[in-house]
Design a protein around this motif. Sequence first.
Motif, PDB file in Angstrom:
ATOM      1  N   THR A 214       0.783  -1.086   0.003  1.00  0.00           N
ATOM      2  CA  THR A 214       0.025  -0.162  -0.138  1.00  0.00           C
ATOM      3  C   THR A 214       0.840   1.205  -0.026  1.00  0.00           C
ATOM      4  O   THR A 214       0.684   2.180  -0.918  1.00  0.00           O
ATOM      5  N   ASP A 215       1.823   1.204   0.999  1.00  0.00           N
ATOM      6  CA  ASP A 215       2.818   2.317   0.824  1.00  0.00           C
ATOM      7  C   ASP A 215       3.475   2.703  -0.566  1.00  0.00           C
ATOM      8  O   ASP A 215       3.447   3.802  -1.148  1.00  0.00           O
ATOM      9  N   ALA A 216       3.899   1.397  -1.132  1.00  0.00           N
ATOM     10  CA  ALA A 216       4.450   1.610  -2.460  1.00  0.00           C
ATOM     11  C   ALA A 216       3.294   2.066  -3.510  1.00  0.00           C
ATOM     12  O   ALA A 216       3.739   2.618  -4.724  1.00  0.00           O
ATOM     13  N   SER A 217       2.118   1.911  -3.262  1.00  0.00           N
ATOM     14  CA  SER A 217       1.204   2.231  -4.485  1.00  0.00           C
ATOM     15  C   SER A 217       0.191   3.344  -4.034  1.00  0.00           C
ATOM     16  O   SER A 217      -0.616   3.557  -4.867  1.00  0.00           O
ATOM     17  N   GLN A 218       0.820   4.205  -3.062  1.00  0.00           N
ATOM     18  CA  GLN A 218      -0.235   5.291  -2.820  1.00  0.00           C
ATOM     19  C   GLN A 218      -0.447   6.314  -3.757  1.00  0.00           C
ATOM     20  O   GLN A 218      -1.578   7.090  -3.639  1.00  0.00           O
ATOM     21  N   GLN A 219       0.495   6.377  -4.554  1.00  0.00           N
ATOM     22  CA  GLN A 219       0.442   7.390  -5.411  1.00  0.00           C
ATOM     23  C   GLN A 219      -0.921   6.996  -6.459  1.00  0.00           C
ATOM     24  O   GLN A 219      -1.677   8.025  -6.747  1.00  0.00           O
TER      25      GLN A 219
ATOM     26  N   ILE B 282      -3.159   5.023  -5.585  1.00  0.00           N
ATOM     27  CA  ILE B 282      -4.366   5.006  -4.740  1.00  0.00           C
ATOM     28  C   ILE B 282      -4.959   6.458  -4.507  1.00  0.00           C
ATOM     29  O   ILE B 282      -6.310   6.904  -4.729  1.00  0.00           O
ATOM     30  N   TRP B 283      -4.055   7.543  -4.221  1.00  0.00           N
ATOM     31  CA  TRP B 283      -4.587   8.822  -4.208  1.00  0.00           C
ATOM     32  C   TRP B 283      -4.926   9.244  -5.599  1.00  0.00           C
ATOM     33  O   TRP B 283      -6.104  10.059  -5.459  1.00  0.00           O
TER      34      TRP B 283
ATOM     35  N   ARG C 214      -2.047   8.775   6.732  1.00  0.00           N
ATOM     36  CA  ARG C 214      -1.038   9.267   5.746  1.00  0.00           C
ATOM     37  C   ARG C 214      -1.213  10.781   5.847  1.00  0.00           C
ATOM     38  O   ARG C 214      -0.130  11.643   5.944  1.00  0.00           O
ATOM     39  N   ILE C 215      -2.338  11.388   5.494  1.00  0.00           N
ATOM     40  CA  ILE C 215      -2.470  12.569   5.494  1.00  0.00           C
ATOM     41  C   ILE C 215      -2.287  13.408   7.031  1.00  0.00           C
ATOM     42  O   ILE C 215      -1.658  14.181   7.011  1.00  0.00           O
TER      43      ILE C 215
ATOM     44  N   GLY D  67      -0.424  12.008  -2.244  1.00  0.00           N
ATOM     45  CA  GLY D  67       0.121  10.824  -2.692  1.00  0.00           C
ATOM     46  C   GLY D  67       1.585  10.395  -2.717  1.00  0.00           C
ATOM     47  O   GLY D  67       1.821   9.065  -2.941  1.00  0.00           O
ATOM     48  N   GLU D  68       2.333  11.142  -2.415  1.00  0.00           N
ATOM     49  CA  GLU D  68       3.771  10.694  -2.510  1.00  0.00           C
ATOM     50  C   GLU D  68       4.186  10.066  -1.270  1.00  0.00           C
ATOM     51  O   GLU D  68       3.879  10.559  -0.113  1.00  0.00           O
TER      52      GLU D  68
END
Length: 336
Positions: A243-248, A250-251, A296-297, A330-331
Amino acid sequence: MFLPRFALFCFLISVSFVSCNKDKRLESDTSEAVVNVQSENLDQALFACKSVKDVENFLDARPYLAKEYFASSQMDPRQLATRLFNISQNPDFQAFRSQLDSLIGDRKHNILDPLAEAFKQIKYHYPAFEAPKVQFLVTGFTGTDLYITDSRIIIGLDYFGGPSAMYRPDVFDYQLRRYQKEYIVPSIVFFESNRFNKIDPTDKTLLADMIGYGKGYAFVKQIMPTAEDSLVIGYSADNLRRTDASQQQIWAYFIAGKLLYESAEMKKKKFIEERPFTTEIGQKVPGAIARWVGWRIVNRFRAENPGVTLSELMGMENAAQILQESGYNGEPDEVE
Protein backbone atom coordinates in the motif's frame (compact mmCIF):
# COMPACT_ATOMS: atom_id res chain seq x y z
CA MET A 1 -17.73 9.99 19.08
CA PHE A 2 -17.34 8.87 15.50
CA LEU A 3 -16.51 5.25 16.27
CA PRO A 4 -18.22 2.50 18.26
CA ARG A 5 -16.88 1.97 21.76
CA PHE A 6 -16.32 -1.76 21.43
CA ALA A 7 -15.37 -4.52 18.94
CA LEU A 8 -12.29 -4.69 16.78
CA PHE A 9 -14.13 -4.78 13.47
CA CYS A 10 -13.26 -1.17 12.79
CA PHE A 11 -9.72 -1.24 14.04
CA LEU A 12 -6.90 -0.36 11.48
CA ILE A 13 -3.65 1.74 10.84
CA SER A 14 -1.03 2.98 8.29
CA VAL A 15 2.64 3.54 7.63
CA SER A 16 3.99 6.09 10.09
CA PHE A 17 6.04 9.11 9.05
CA VAL A 18 9.52 9.28 10.58
CA SER A 19 11.30 12.57 11.05
CA CYS A 20 13.45 14.34 13.61
CA ASN A 21 10.59 16.66 14.53
CA LYS A 22 8.15 13.82 15.10
CA ASP A 23 10.66 11.90 17.16
CA LYS A 24 10.88 14.86 19.53
CA ARG A 25 7.13 14.91 19.92
CA LEU A 26 7.16 11.25 20.85
CA GLU A 27 9.59 11.83 23.70
CA SER A 28 7.14 12.52 26.55
CA ASP A 29 8.49 12.72 30.09
CA THR A 30 5.97 10.72 32.10
CA SER A 31 8.14 10.35 35.20
CA GLU A 32 5.78 12.52 37.25
CA ALA A 33 2.56 11.04 35.89
CA VAL A 34 0.74 8.88 38.42
CA VAL A 35 -1.66 6.27 37.04
CA ASN A 36 -3.27 3.57 39.13
CA VAL A 37 -4.73 0.80 36.97
CA GLN A 38 -7.17 -1.28 38.97
CA SER A 39 -7.93 -4.73 37.61
CA GLU A 40 -10.24 -7.62 38.38
CA ASN A 41 -10.28 -11.22 37.12
CA LEU A 42 -14.01 -11.65 36.73
CA ASP A 43 -13.49 -14.95 34.94
CA GLN A 44 -12.18 -16.48 38.16
CA ALA A 45 -15.25 -15.34 40.06
CA LEU A 46 -17.53 -16.65 37.32
CA PHE A 47 -15.87 -20.05 37.12
CA ALA A 48 -16.03 -20.37 40.91
CA CYS A 49 -19.85 -20.43 40.71
CA LYS A 50 -21.29 -23.82 41.72
CA SER A 51 -24.83 -23.35 40.42
CA VAL A 52 -27.02 -21.26 38.13
CA LYS A 53 -28.14 -19.35 41.22
CA ASP A 54 -24.52 -18.51 41.98
CA VAL A 55 -24.14 -17.12 38.46
CA GLU A 56 -27.33 -15.09 38.90
CA ASN A 57 -25.86 -13.63 42.08
CA PHE A 58 -22.60 -12.95 40.21
CA LEU A 59 -24.55 -11.01 37.55
CA ASP A 60 -26.82 -9.25 40.07
CA ALA A 61 -23.74 -7.92 41.87
CA ARG A 62 -22.51 -6.51 38.55
CA PRO A 63 -25.62 -5.27 36.69
CA TYR A 64 -23.53 -3.56 34.01
CA LEU A 65 -22.51 -6.97 32.65
CA ALA A 66 -25.99 -8.05 31.52
CA LYS A 67 -26.94 -4.52 30.50
CA GLU A 68 -23.78 -3.67 28.58
CA TYR A 69 -21.21 -6.43 28.08
CA PHE A 70 -23.75 -9.16 27.28
CA ALA A 71 -26.26 -6.83 25.60
CA SER A 72 -25.93 -8.49 22.18
CA SER A 73 -26.85 -11.91 23.61
CA GLN A 74 -30.49 -10.76 23.93
CA MET A 75 -31.08 -13.21 26.80
CA ASP A 76 -33.07 -12.58 29.92
CA PRO A 77 -31.08 -12.81 33.20
CA ARG A 78 -32.10 -16.44 33.87
CA GLN A 79 -31.21 -17.58 30.36
CA LEU A 80 -27.89 -15.77 30.52
CA ALA A 81 -27.01 -17.25 33.89
CA THR A 82 -27.92 -20.74 32.68
CA ARG A 83 -25.82 -20.38 29.54
CA LEU A 84 -22.79 -19.09 31.43
CA PHE A 85 -23.04 -21.85 34.02
CA ASN A 86 -23.35 -24.55 31.37
CA ILE A 87 -20.33 -23.16 29.55
CA SER A 88 -18.28 -23.08 32.74
CA GLN A 89 -19.11 -26.75 33.41
CA ASN A 90 -18.29 -27.95 29.90
CA PRO A 91 -15.06 -30.03 29.96
CA ASP A 92 -14.00 -28.88 26.48
CA PHE A 93 -14.45 -25.26 27.47
CA GLN A 94 -12.57 -25.81 30.71
CA ALA A 95 -9.70 -27.14 28.62
CA PHE A 96 -9.98 -24.09 26.37
CA ARG A 97 -9.83 -21.79 29.38
CA SER A 98 -6.70 -23.53 30.63
CA GLN A 99 -5.16 -23.19 27.19
CA LEU A 100 -6.04 -19.47 27.17
CA ASP A 101 -4.15 -18.97 30.42
CA SER A 102 -1.08 -20.39 28.70
CA LEU A 103 -1.55 -18.47 25.44
CA ILE A 104 -2.30 -15.11 27.06
CA GLY A 105 0.38 -15.56 29.70
CA ASP A 106 0.82 -13.31 32.70
CA ARG A 107 -1.94 -10.70 32.48
CA LYS A 108 -0.02 -8.11 34.46
CA HIS A 109 3.11 -8.37 32.33
CA ASN A 110 1.44 -8.72 28.92
CA ILE A 111 -1.59 -6.45 29.31
CA LEU A 112 -1.81 -4.41 32.51
CA ASP A 113 1.77 -3.08 32.57
CA PRO A 114 1.70 -1.92 28.90
CA LEU A 115 -1.72 -0.39 29.53
CA ALA A 116 -0.42 1.46 32.57
CA GLU A 117 2.46 2.88 30.52
CA ALA A 118 0.05 3.94 27.76
CA PHE A 119 -2.26 5.55 30.31
CA LYS A 120 0.69 7.48 31.75
CA GLN A 121 1.37 8.83 28.26
CA ILE A 122 -2.27 9.84 27.88
CA LYS A 123 -2.24 11.55 31.28
CA TYR A 124 0.87 13.49 30.26
CA HIS A 125 -1.09 15.03 27.37
CA TYR A 126 -4.41 15.15 29.21
CA PRO A 127 -3.82 15.70 32.96
CA ALA A 128 -7.49 15.21 33.80
CA PHE A 129 -7.44 11.67 32.39
CA GLU A 130 -8.38 8.94 34.87
CA ALA A 131 -7.52 5.36 34.00
CA PRO A 132 -10.52 3.04 33.59
CA LYS A 133 -10.78 -0.10 35.65
CA VAL A 134 -9.74 -3.20 33.70
CA GLN A 135 -11.70 -6.43 34.02
CA PHE A 136 -11.04 -9.80 32.40
CA LEU A 137 -13.71 -12.30 31.35
CA VAL A 138 -13.91 -15.64 29.55
CA THR A 139 -17.47 -16.49 28.49
CA GLY A 140 -17.32 -18.68 25.40
CA PHE A 141 -17.79 -15.66 23.14
CA THR A 142 -21.11 -14.84 24.82
CA GLY A 143 -19.95 -11.27 25.40
CA THR A 144 -18.00 -8.99 23.09
CA ASP A 145 -14.24 -8.82 22.54
CA LEU A 146 -13.72 -5.41 24.14
CA TYR A 147 -16.18 -3.22 25.98
CA ILE A 148 -14.81 0.23 26.71
CA THR A 149 -16.24 3.22 28.54
CA ASP A 150 -14.54 6.13 30.27
CA SER A 151 -14.59 4.24 33.57
CA ARG A 152 -14.42 0.56 32.60
CA ILE A 153 -12.67 -1.77 30.18
CA ILE A 154 -13.84 -5.36 29.88
CA ILE A 155 -11.54 -7.67 27.94
CA GLY A 156 -13.04 -10.89 26.59
CA LEU A 157 -9.89 -12.98 26.68
CA ASP A 158 -11.47 -15.87 24.77
CA TYR A 159 -11.30 -13.71 21.62
CA PHE A 160 -7.54 -13.23 21.82
CA GLY A 161 -6.12 -16.74 21.98
CA GLY A 162 -4.63 -16.44 18.51
CA PRO A 163 -4.18 -19.10 15.80
CA SER A 164 -3.19 -21.85 18.24
CA ALA A 165 -6.38 -21.60 20.30
CA MET A 166 -8.86 -24.48 20.36
CA TYR A 167 -11.68 -22.06 19.54
CA ARG A 168 -11.63 -18.82 17.54
CA PRO A 169 -14.20 -16.02 17.30
CA ASP A 170 -16.76 -16.27 14.51
CA VAL A 171 -15.42 -13.53 12.23
CA PHE A 172 -14.10 -13.40 8.68
CA ASP A 173 -10.68 -14.90 8.00
CA TYR A 174 -9.16 -11.51 7.18
CA GLN A 175 -10.23 -10.27 10.62
CA LEU A 176 -8.87 -13.22 12.60
CA ARG A 177 -5.25 -12.06 12.46
CA ARG A 178 -6.09 -9.21 14.82
CA TYR A 179 -7.56 -11.50 17.46
CA GLN A 180 -4.29 -12.13 19.25
CA LYS A 181 -3.04 -10.83 22.59
CA GLU A 182 -0.60 -8.40 20.94
CA TYR A 183 -3.53 -6.37 19.60
CA ILE A 184 -5.30 -5.88 22.93
CA VAL A 185 -3.45 -2.80 24.21
CA PRO A 186 -3.18 -0.92 20.87
CA SER A 187 -6.90 -1.58 20.31
CA ILE A 188 -7.79 -0.12 23.70
CA VAL A 189 -5.61 2.95 23.15
CA PHE A 190 -7.25 3.51 19.76
CA PHE A 191 -10.70 3.49 21.33
CA GLU A 192 -9.49 5.73 24.16
CA SER A 193 -8.61 8.30 21.49
CA ASN A 194 -12.36 8.78 20.96
CA ARG A 195 -12.47 10.79 24.18
CA PHE A 196 -10.28 13.47 22.67
CA ASN A 197 -10.88 13.18 18.91
CA LYS A 198 -13.02 16.18 17.98
CA ILE A 199 -15.07 15.71 14.83
CA ASP A 200 -17.29 18.28 13.10
CA PRO A 201 -20.73 16.63 13.35
CA THR A 202 -21.99 18.59 10.34
CA ASP A 203 -19.23 17.30 8.06
CA LYS A 204 -20.53 14.10 6.48
CA THR A 205 -17.81 13.76 3.86
CA LEU A 206 -15.52 10.81 3.35
CA LEU A 207 -12.60 13.14 4.04
CA ALA A 208 -13.94 13.87 7.53
CA ASP A 209 -14.13 10.15 8.25
CA MET A 210 -10.63 9.63 6.86
CA ILE A 211 -9.12 12.37 9.00
CA GLY A 212 -11.03 11.12 12.05
CA TYR A 213 -9.48 7.69 11.72
CA GLY A 214 -6.11 9.17 10.83
CA LYS A 215 -6.05 11.24 14.01
CA GLY A 216 -6.98 8.15 16.02
CA TYR A 217 -4.09 6.16 14.56
CA ALA A 218 -1.69 9.06 15.09
CA PHE A 219 -2.83 9.13 18.72
CA VAL A 220 -1.99 5.43 19.16
CA LYS A 221 1.41 5.85 17.53
CA GLN A 222 2.34 8.73 19.80
CA ILE A 223 1.05 7.03 22.94
CA MET A 224 2.76 3.75 21.95
CA PRO A 225 5.69 4.84 19.77
CA THR A 226 7.35 1.41 19.73
CA ALA A 227 4.21 -0.46 18.64
CA GLU A 228 4.48 -2.10 15.24
CA ASP A 229 2.38 -0.41 12.59
CA SER A 230 0.61 -3.70 11.89
CA LEU A 231 -0.62 -3.72 15.49
CA VAL A 232 -2.00 -0.21 15.15
CA ILE A 233 -3.95 -0.56 11.91
CA GLY A 234 -4.43 -4.28 11.54
CA TYR A 235 -2.88 -4.51 8.07
CA SER A 236 -0.33 -7.23 7.56
CA ALA A 237 3.29 -6.19 7.00
CA ASP A 238 2.95 -7.20 3.33
CA ASN A 239 -0.18 -5.06 2.92
CA LEU A 240 1.58 -2.12 4.52
CA ARG A 241 4.52 -2.39 2.11
CA ARG A 242 2.35 -2.81 -0.97
CA THR A 243 0.00 0.00 0.00
CA ASP A 244 2.83 2.38 0.79
CA ALA A 245 4.45 1.62 -2.56
CA SER A 246 1.22 2.20 -4.50
CA GLN A 247 -0.14 5.19 -2.61
CA GLN A 248 0.24 7.54 -5.58
CA GLN A 249 -2.10 5.35 -7.62
CA ILE A 250 -4.48 5.06 -4.67
CA TRP A 251 -4.52 8.82 -4.19
CA ALA A 252 -5.04 9.36 -7.92
CA TYR A 253 -8.10 7.11 -7.76
CA PHE A 254 -9.57 9.17 -4.91
CA ILE A 255 -8.97 12.41 -6.76
CA ALA A 256 -10.21 11.19 -10.14
CA GLY A 257 -13.33 9.79 -8.54
CA LYS A 258 -13.96 12.98 -6.53
CA LEU A 259 -14.27 10.80 -3.43
CA LEU A 260 -12.91 13.14 -0.77
CA TYR A 261 -16.11 15.15 -0.56
CA GLU A 262 -18.46 12.24 -1.19
CA SER A 263 -21.23 12.17 1.41
CA ALA A 264 -23.39 9.25 0.23
CA GLU A 265 -23.11 6.56 2.90
CA MET A 266 -23.21 3.60 0.51
CA LYS A 267 -20.34 5.03 -1.54
CA LYS A 268 -18.29 5.92 1.53
CA LYS A 269 -18.66 2.42 2.96
CA LYS A 270 -16.76 0.93 0.03
CA PHE A 271 -13.62 2.75 1.13
CA ILE A 272 -14.03 3.31 4.88
CA GLU A 273 -15.40 -0.03 6.04
CA GLU A 274 -13.37 -3.19 6.45
CA ARG A 275 -13.27 -5.62 3.53
CA PRO A 276 -10.82 -8.28 2.32
CA PHE A 277 -9.66 -5.82 -0.36
CA THR A 278 -10.89 -2.70 -2.15
CA THR A 279 -12.31 -4.12 -5.37
CA GLU A 280 -12.81 -0.72 -6.97
CA ILE A 281 -9.08 0.02 -6.91
CA GLY A 282 -7.58 -3.46 -7.10
CA GLN A 283 -7.40 -6.82 -5.36
CA LYS A 284 -4.00 -5.98 -3.88
CA VAL A 285 -5.39 -2.89 -2.14
CA PRO A 286 -6.64 -3.82 1.37
CA GLY A 287 -10.06 -2.87 2.65
CA ALA A 288 -10.73 0.31 4.64
CA ILE A 289 -8.12 2.00 2.46
CA ALA A 290 -9.62 5.44 3.15
CA ARG A 291 -8.61 5.09 6.80
CA TRP A 292 -5.05 4.36 5.74
CA VAL A 293 -5.00 7.40 3.47
CA GLY A 294 -6.41 9.49 6.30
CA TRP A 295 -3.48 8.49 8.49
CA ARG A 296 -1.06 9.37 5.72
CA ILE A 297 -2.61 12.83 5.51
CA VAL A 298 -2.44 13.34 9.26
CA ASN A 299 1.18 12.16 9.39
CA ARG A 300 2.14 14.58 6.65
CA PHE A 301 0.25 17.38 8.40
CA ARG A 302 2.24 16.74 11.57
CA ALA A 303 5.50 16.73 9.64
CA GLU A 304 4.64 20.08 8.07
CA ASN A 305 3.43 21.52 11.39
CA PRO A 306 5.82 20.21 14.06
CA GLY A 307 4.65 22.77 16.59
CA VAL A 308 1.15 21.27 16.76
CA THR A 309 0.84 19.18 19.92
CA LEU A 310 -1.11 15.95 20.16
CA SER A 311 -3.93 17.59 22.10
CA GLU A 312 -4.12 20.41 19.56
CA LEU A 313 -4.24 17.91 16.70
CA MET A 314 -7.01 15.92 18.35
CA GLY A 315 -8.97 19.11 18.92
CA MET A 316 -8.91 20.11 15.25
CA GLU A 317 -12.33 19.57 13.67
CA ASN A 318 -11.65 20.99 10.21
CA ALA A 319 -10.69 18.01 8.04
CA ALA A 320 -10.25 20.13 4.92
CA GLN A 321 -7.78 22.38 6.77
CA ILE A 322 -5.70 19.39 7.84
CA LEU A 323 -5.60 18.12 4.25
CA GLN A 324 -4.69 21.53 2.85
CA GLU A 325 -1.96 22.21 5.39
CA SER A 326 -0.54 18.71 5.01
CA GLY A 327 0.34 19.25 1.37
CA TYR A 328 -0.23 15.54 0.86
CA ASN A 329 -0.48 14.52 -2.77
CA GLY A 330 0.00 10.78 -2.65
CA GLU A 331 3.77 10.92 -2.45
CA PRO A 332 5.69 8.55 -0.15
CA ASP A 333 7.81 9.85 2.70
CA GLU A 334 11.45 10.57 2.14
CA VAL A 335 13.75 8.04 3.76
CA GLU A 336 16.28 9.76 5.97
